[in-house]
Design an enzyme around this catalytic site. Sequence first.
Site, PDB file in Angstrom:
ATOM      1  N   PHE A 145     -28.543   8.116  21.206  1.00 35.48           N
ATOM      2  CA  PHE A 145     -29.970   8.264  20.884  1.00 35.48           C
ATOM      3  C   PHE A 145     -30.664   6.939  20.585  1.00 35.48           C
ATOM      4  O   PHE A 145     -31.675   6.909  19.893  1.00 35.48           O
ATOM      5  CB  PHE A 145     -30.164   9.224  19.708  1.00 35.48           C
ATOM      6  CG  PHE A 145     -29.420  10.520  19.851  1.00 35.48           C
ATOM      7  CD1 PHE A 145     -29.724  11.406  20.880  1.00 35.48           C
ATOM      8  CD2 PHE A 145     -28.410  10.860  18.968  1.00 35.48           C
ATOM      9  CE1 PHE A 145     -29.034  12.598  21.020  1.00 35.48           C
ATOM     10  CE2 PHE A 145     -27.716  12.047  19.098  1.00 35.48           C
ATOM     11  CZ  PHE A 145     -28.024  12.925  20.128  1.00 35.48           C
ATOM     12  N   GLU A 151     -36.399  10.929  26.839  1.00 32.55           N
ATOM     13  CA  GLU A 151     -37.203  10.748  25.629  1.00 32.55           C
ATOM     14  C   GLU A 151     -38.430  11.652  25.507  1.00 32.55           C
ATOM     15  O   GLU A 151     -38.718  12.142  24.406  1.00 32.55           O
ATOM     16  CB  GLU A 151     -37.646   9.280  25.538  1.00 32.55           C
ATOM     17  CG  GLU A 151     -36.501   8.313  25.324  1.00 32.55           C
ATOM     18  CD  GLU A 151     -36.945   6.870  25.460  1.00 32.55           C
ATOM     19  OE1 GLU A 151     -36.786   6.103  24.498  1.00 32.55           O
ATOM     20  OE2 GLU A 151     -37.455   6.507  26.544  1.00 32.55           O
ATOM     21  N   ARG A 164     -44.420  -0.427  21.625  1.00 32.21           N
ATOM     22  CA  ARG A 164     -44.471   0.877  22.294  1.00 32.21           C
ATOM     23  C   ARG A 164     -45.193   1.912  21.442  1.00 32.21           C
ATOM     24  O   ARG A 164     -45.765   2.863  21.982  1.00 32.21           O
ATOM     25  CB  ARG A 164     -43.064   1.353  22.667  1.00 32.21           C
ATOM     26  CG  ARG A 164     -43.060   2.506  23.662  1.00 32.21           C
ATOM     27  CD  ARG A 164     -41.658   2.844  24.138  1.00 32.21           C
ATOM     28  NE  ARG A 164     -41.219   1.978  25.219  1.00 32.21           N
ATOM     29  CZ  ARG A 164     -41.086   2.373  26.482  1.00 32.21           C
ATOM     30  NH1 ARG A 164     -41.372   3.606  26.827  1.00 32.21           N
ATOM     31  NH2 ARG A 164     -40.655   1.530  27.409  1.00 32.21           N
TER      32      ARG A 164
END
Length: 777
Positions: free
Chosen positions: A241, A726, A323
């Site tokens: 992850f 994602e 991001r």
Amino acid sequence: MNRQANITDKMVSPVNRDVFHDSAHKHVSGEAVYIDDMVEPAGLLHVYLGLSQIANGSIKSLDLSKVQSASGVLGVLASDDIPGSNDVSPTGKHDDPVFAQKIEFHGQPIFAVIAETREAARNAAALAKVEYDTEPHITDVAAAREANYPFVTEPLTLKRGDASTGLKVAKNRLNGQMRVGGQDHFYLEGHIAMAIPGEDDDVTVYSSTQHPSEVQHMVAHVLNVSSNAVTVNIRRMGGAFGGKETQSNLFAAVAAVAAKKFNRAIKIRPDRDDDMVATGKRHDFLVDYDVGFEDNGRISAVDATFAARCGNSADLSGPVTDRALFHADNCYYYPNVLLKSQPFKTNTVSNTAFRGFGGPQGMVGGERIIEEIAYALGKDPLEIRKVNFYGGDGRDVTPYHQQVSDNIVGRLVEELEASSDYQKRRKAVLEHNAKQSVVRKGISLTPVKFGISFTATWYNQAGALVHIYNDGSIHLNHGGTEMGQGLNTKVAQVLADEFQVALDSIKITATHTGKVPNTSATAASSGSDLNGMAAANAAQQIKARLVNFACEKYGVKPDQVRFEQNKVRFGKETLEFPDFIKAAYMARVQLSAAGFYKTPDIHWDREAGTGRPFYYFAYGAAVSEVSIDTLTGEYHVDRADILHDVGRSLNPAIDKGQIEGGFVQGMGWLTTEELWWDDEGRLKTHAPSTYKIPLASDRPRIFNVALADWSENREMTIRRSKAVGEPPLMLAISVLEALSMAVASVANYKECPRLDAPATPECVLMAVERLKGAEHV
């Protein structure tokens, strides 16, 4: 038993269909081999880390005499024992020491113990006597800003239009603040590495990592050797992850240093508690926003600041906070916008990549703005979302100046609104809340627009190695890593489709830096896009040679040579694939190729804040319905309906699994997974007893997941598919928004409850009590 009987008994196209994960049966039977399951080499030693017991300060004295004299202990390692660079920073800032001398968070590694058994090493580590000179520490991002703590990296600003003027002239204006919590990765397999020394400078490292090439380079730097002396292997991880993108570097480096020093195989595996204490997590954010809007809810200007708790070092905090800004718009057009990041240093473990890589935090902030406007105007938040969607004249440019040319969010939302009976159910929720005083309900429909590509443009490349043996069997190796997401299965499907052979004729092998060099991390949802294309490129090279061979041997033209259903047809003749390969081998045709791919048409100028950082966008939408107990704050998710865009799915079964898992993981992040540090700077939520991830019983009672089967990627991706790793995590924002509606109902929806995340039952109860109190004032 034929494990792939569902496509080999009757040959059909290996792609765009359900094929189960290549290791699924091994996962459930226990046959899957992880690093801790490997046969241990003779003479294997174990390493355990000694961790700091203060959050900020320096080491006055380090007495390891009792550690060294403990039963079973062969020796210790500290900073002076590092032969090369005492640093595993992924960004080259040299701020991530293997063994710290200046302590910057509670639980920072300061030494390691090498012993005959893991238990002996672990017990001995507790015998160290360390004296510290302590200094004040800060663990909270708001406190870091108040104290003018430094940034760990340069902040980013995105702007378009004139946000200041837009806010001043806006007909309506509001501002607020939201805390968005972090999240521990809680992978089932913790961090682990095993290093085996070789001759000269050589060392082989088995590392549970998403980024084998980075581990290779870090180990080389720490050992002061060339990268060609270090080989990194990884067959599979038990979850990652993002938590094994950079955090694996430390464990691999320690194992390698010990292996070379003692000339014995070394294994390192921390306890779950120490794993959680010593490794980074999802960044938590403090979001401040100021928004102007019209009476219909259309946004005219946004000014927002995203401050992040980054921890003691830079790690990946720069691109993570970047991001977050890239996704603060989600699916909405901001005519005038100013977005700023504040990547603050704190005396906590350095935060790192986590599924979504900052995008989820930015998106939650954007959705809070929509929610605030809806409550201010007394409207359904879905109505506000629709009026702000990208689309229409001049409304297709993001805050970073990329044109949104593949926008399908309107159709997705329209279809989900109908298929989920959203309007009918919302009306029923309102009627229920008007009659029921204790159990209140909420419902919300939220969309997702997520950019796909590494914003560090050079990472958008991949390699693959394909061999065909002379019996027709195929060996596949590529630069991606398998962490349970089904990447290997998808890439094998692509290869099977290229050669038109059965999937069980392809052997998927461990990721190996000696086979495919300079690999990018398996991250940014790019695994299938990059590695699938690289494998296809390798196959196409081999096929071109085979076509030339067939033309020369059988006197046919290239367009008469076809690969079909385990056979090769040339003119009117056919040969079974293995027979054709045998003939090609006898004719000395090269049956091996190294494939390569780089994503086209992407660029990013960080200083200017402009470019095309993303090759395309993946879209989705979710409707969640919840019930809360206003006396206790407890809640459950009654139903979730999801419609998600994966383009032309390579494997719908695997994609749906990713969507379901991502949604539940996102739900955990926004509801129950709370990270908490005490006044001494110690992480107290460091085990399953104190850190609550979702259980199977926490999943929505009704869980409907569908793929937008009409979608096809407009870009030339592998078989026109889209990334799926994602984006589904952010579908869970609908759960937070539904909880917010349920809470708001106690005050007749007069104000936005401003729930922070995670919205734990305690937070929900406090919000209910606050609104009840305000209602009676």
